[in-house]
Scaffold this active site. Structure first.
Site, PDB file in Angstrom:
ATOM      1  N   SER A   1       0.827  -1.199   0.000  1.00 12.13           N
ATOM      2  CA  SER A   1       0.000   0.000   0.000  1.00 12.13           C
ATOM      3  C   SER A   1       0.867   1.256   0.000  1.00 12.13           C
ATOM      4  CB  SER A   1      -0.884  -0.033   1.249  1.00 12.13           C
ATOM      5  OG  SER A   1      -1.669   1.136   1.318  1.00 12.13           O
ATOM      6  N   GLY A   2       0.389   2.321  -0.658  1.00 12.35           N
ATOM      7  CA  GLY A   2       1.158   3.556  -0.737  1.00 12.35           C
ATOM      8  C   GLY A   2       1.241   4.318   0.572  1.00 12.35           C
TER       9      GLY A   2
ATOM     10  N   CYS B   1      -8.291  -0.220  12.495  1.00 15.78           N
ATOM     11  CA  CYS B   1      -9.517  -0.826  11.995  1.00 15.78           C
ATOM     12  C   CYS B   1     -10.376  -1.358  13.116  1.00 15.78           C
ATOM     13  CB  CYS B   1      -9.185  -1.967  11.040  1.00 15.78           C
ATOM     14  SG  CYS B   1      -7.671  -1.691  10.150  1.00 15.78           S
TER      15      CYS B   1
HETATM   16  C1  LIG Z   1      -2.990  -1.019   6.471  1.00 13.38           C
HETATM   17  C2  LIG Z   1      -2.963  -2.474   6.184  1.00 13.38           C
HETATM   18  C3  LIG Z   1      -3.788  -3.033   5.184  1.00 13.38           C
HETATM   19  C4  LIG Z   1      -4.790  -2.206   4.422  1.00 13.38           C
HETATM   20  O1  LIG Z   1      -4.182  -1.336   3.503  1.00 13.38           O
HETATM   21  P1  LIG Z   1      -5.032  -0.103   2.924  1.00 13.38           P
HETATM   22  O2  LIG Z   1      -4.156   0.470   1.865  1.00 13.38           O
HETATM   23  O3  LIG Z   1      -5.254   0.833   4.077  1.00 13.38           O
HETATM   24  O4  LIG Z   1      -6.296  -0.666   2.386  1.00 13.38           O
HETATM   25  C5  LIG Z   1      -3.693  -4.389   4.946  1.00 13.38           C
HETATM   26  N1  LIG Z   1      -2.833  -5.159   5.628  1.00 13.38           N
HETATM   27  C6  LIG Z   1      -2.021  -4.670   6.584  1.00 13.38           C
HETATM   28  C7  LIG Z   1      -1.070  -5.582   7.279  1.00 13.38           C
HETATM   29  C8  LIG Z   1      -2.055  -3.309   6.897  1.00 13.38           C
HETATM   30  O5  LIG Z   1      -1.272  -2.835   7.847  1.00 13.38           O
END
Ligand SMILES: *Cc1c(COP(=O)(O)O)cnc(C)c1O
Length: 392
Positions: free
Chosen positions: A200-201, A326
Site C-alpha cells: 500500500s502507498g 480498523c
Molecule cells: C494497512 C494495512 C492493510 C490495508 O491497507 P489499505 O491500503 O489501508 O487498504 C492491509 N494489511 C495490513 C497488514 C495493513 O497494515
C-alpha cells in the site's frame, strides 16, 4: 503551544515532500488519461510505467508483474478471491493465520460462505506462525497459503522464506500481505518464493488510496474490477496517475534511505522499550524481541484500559493506538493479542507506538516521562490494581 508527536505510522504515514512534489503536475498540467492515444497523454503513461518499474525493482520483480490497485485491502481481496476463483477446480482449501489483517480474515470468511475451507494457523507467544502445523495442514486440495510478512499490531516478522519453500515443495501458491514490510525492509520475491504480494502507498509515506499487487507472471488469475483493459486486463478503471506517481516516488525514497532509516528506528525502538520495561512496573513487550519491524513498539500495561491511556496521551499531543486503527471503536480485544495468548483483560491494556524516520529521542523521552505519570495515575484509580496491591 500545541505539540504533535505522531506515533501511529502503522495506521498511516505523512506524505513525503518528494512524493507530493512528484504528484503535483499530474492534477492540473499532465492530466491526460494514460490509456488515450494522443501525445498529451503519453506523459501520463510514461509516469505510470516509471513508477511501476521503480516498484518492480524494489521487489526484484518484473515490471509486468506489478499491478496498481486502490490500496492494500483491495490487493488482499483480489489475491484471495481471484485465486479461489481460478483454482476452485483443483481444490477449495486455503491456509492462513489467526493474526492476519482483517482485509485477509474477512475475505476468508467470505470465501468460507462460498464453499471454501480455511485453516487458520496458530502462532506462538511472539506471534510467529507454527511451520510444523503449516506442513501438517497441507492437503491435496490446498490451493493457497496466505501469511502476512509483518504483523501490523505487534510487528512480528514471519518466516517468509521457509513458508515460500514449503509452498513451492507442495506446488501451492503463496500470497503475502506485505503492507507493513514493503519499503521498510528488503523483500526479494524470487529469493523468498512469493507468488502474490500486497502493498500500500500510504504506509510508506505515499498517498492514500493507491496500492499494488505483485503477481508472478506464471500465475494466471482473473480481474477483480471488471471494465476497461487497464493493467493488462487485470484491473479495470482509469489509472490514479497522481497516486501512482506519488507511490513510485515514495518507493524510490524508501529504497534509497532504507538502511539508515532501519538503524535509526531500531535504536529508538529498543531504547524506548528498555526504558518502559525498566521504569514502569507490570509491563510486558508484545511481539518478538528481535524479529520485529524496526519501528514497532507494543506494550501491555497491567490493570488499566488502553483507551484511557490513549485519551491522556492525546491530551499531550501524542498519537498512539490500541490494537489496529480498523478495530478501534470496537470493544473487542485485538484478535492478534488473543492469538499470542494475552488474556482478555490484559489485551485491553496494550498500546502500540509506531515510529518514523522523523521520530527523535527527545520525542520518546517526552512520551516515556509522561507515560510513567499516566500509568501511575490510572492505576491509582484502578480497582484491579487496588486488589492486586492488597494481595501483596
Ligand atoms: C494497512 C494495512 C492493510 C490495508 O491497507 P489499505 O491500503 O489501508 O487498504 C492491509 N494489511 C495490513 C497488514 C495493513 O497494515
Amino acid at each position: 503551544m500545541s505539540r504533535l508527536i505522531y506515533l501511529d505510522n502503522a495506521a498511516t504515514t505523512k506524505v513525503l515532500p518528494e512524493a507530493f512534489e512528484a504528484m503535483k503536475p499530474y492534477f492540473m498540467e499532465q492530466y491526460g488519461n494514460p490509456s488515450s492515444i494522443y501525445g498529451f497523454a503519453a506523459e501520463s503513461k510514461k509516469a505510470v510505467e516509471n513508477a511501476r518499474e521503480t516498484i518492480a525493482n524494489l521487489l526484484h520483480a518484473k515490471s509486468r508483474e506489478i499491478y496498481f490497485t486502490g490500496g492494500g485491502s483491495e490487493s488482499d481481496n483480489w489475491a484471495l478471491k481471484a485465486v479461489a476463483d481460478a483454482y476452485a477446480s483443483k481444490g477449495k482449501h486455503i491456509i492462513t493465520t489467526k493474526v492476519e489483517h482483517h482485509a485477509i480474515l474477512h475475505t476468508c470468511n467470505y470465501l468460507e460462505k462460498q464453499g471454501f475451507e480455511v485453516t487458520y494457523l496458530d502462532v506462538d507467544e511472539y506471534g510467529v506462525v507454527d511451520l510444523e502445523q503449516l506442513k501438517a495442514s497441507i492437503r491435496p486440495d490446498t490451493i493457497l497459503i496466505s501469511v502476512m510478512f509483518a504483523n501490523n499490531e505487534i510487528g512480528t516478522l514471519m518466516p517468509i522464506k521457509e513458508i515460500g519453500r514449503i509452498a513451492k515443495d507442495n506446488n501451492i501458491l503463496f500470497h503475502t500481505d506485505a503492507v507493513q514490510a514493503f519499503g521498510h525492509m528488503q523483500i526479494d520475491v524470487e529469493e523468498l518464493g512469493i507468488d502474490l504480494l500486497s502493498a500500500s502507498g500510504h504506509k510508506i509515506n505515499g498517498p492514500k488510496g493507491i496500492g499494488i499487487m505483485y503477481l508472478r507472471d506464471t500465475v494466471k488469475i482473473g480481474s477483480f474490477v471488471q471494465g476497461g483493459a487497464q493493467e493488462r486486463n487485470r484491473r479495470a478503471g482509469t489509472h490514479n496517475v497522481p497516486g501512482i506517481v506519488g507511490m513510485g516516488a515514495a518507493v524510490a525514497y524508501a529504497r534509497e534511505h532504507m538502511q539508515e532509516r532501519i538503524a535509526h528506528e531500531k535504536e529508538l525502538r529498543d531504547y524506548t522499550i528498555q526504558r518502559i520495561l525498566k521504569e514502569i512496573p507490570h509491563t510486558k513487550l508484545n511481539g518478538h524481541p528481535t524479529k520485529r519491524l524496526s519501528n514497532n513498539i507494543n506494550i501491555g500495561f497491567e490493570f488499566i484500559e488502553g483507551e484511557s491511556i490513549l485519551i491522556l496521551l492525546d491530551q499531550l499531543g501524542i498519537c498512539a493506538s490500541s490494537g489496529s486503527a480498523c478495530t478501534s471503536g470496537s470493544l473487542d480485544p485485538s484478535h492478534v493479542l488473543l492469538a499470542i495468548g494475552v488474556p482478555h483483560e490484559k489485551a485491553h491494556g496494550s498500546i502500540r507506538f509506531t515510529l518514523s524516520e522523523e521520530t527523535t529521542k527527545v520525542d520518546m523521552d517526552y512520551v516515556v516521562d509522561n507515560l510513567k505519570k499516566i500509568i501511575e495515575r490510572l492505576r491509582s484509580m484502578s480497582p484491579l490494581y487496588e486488589d492486586f496491591v492488597k494481595k501483596q
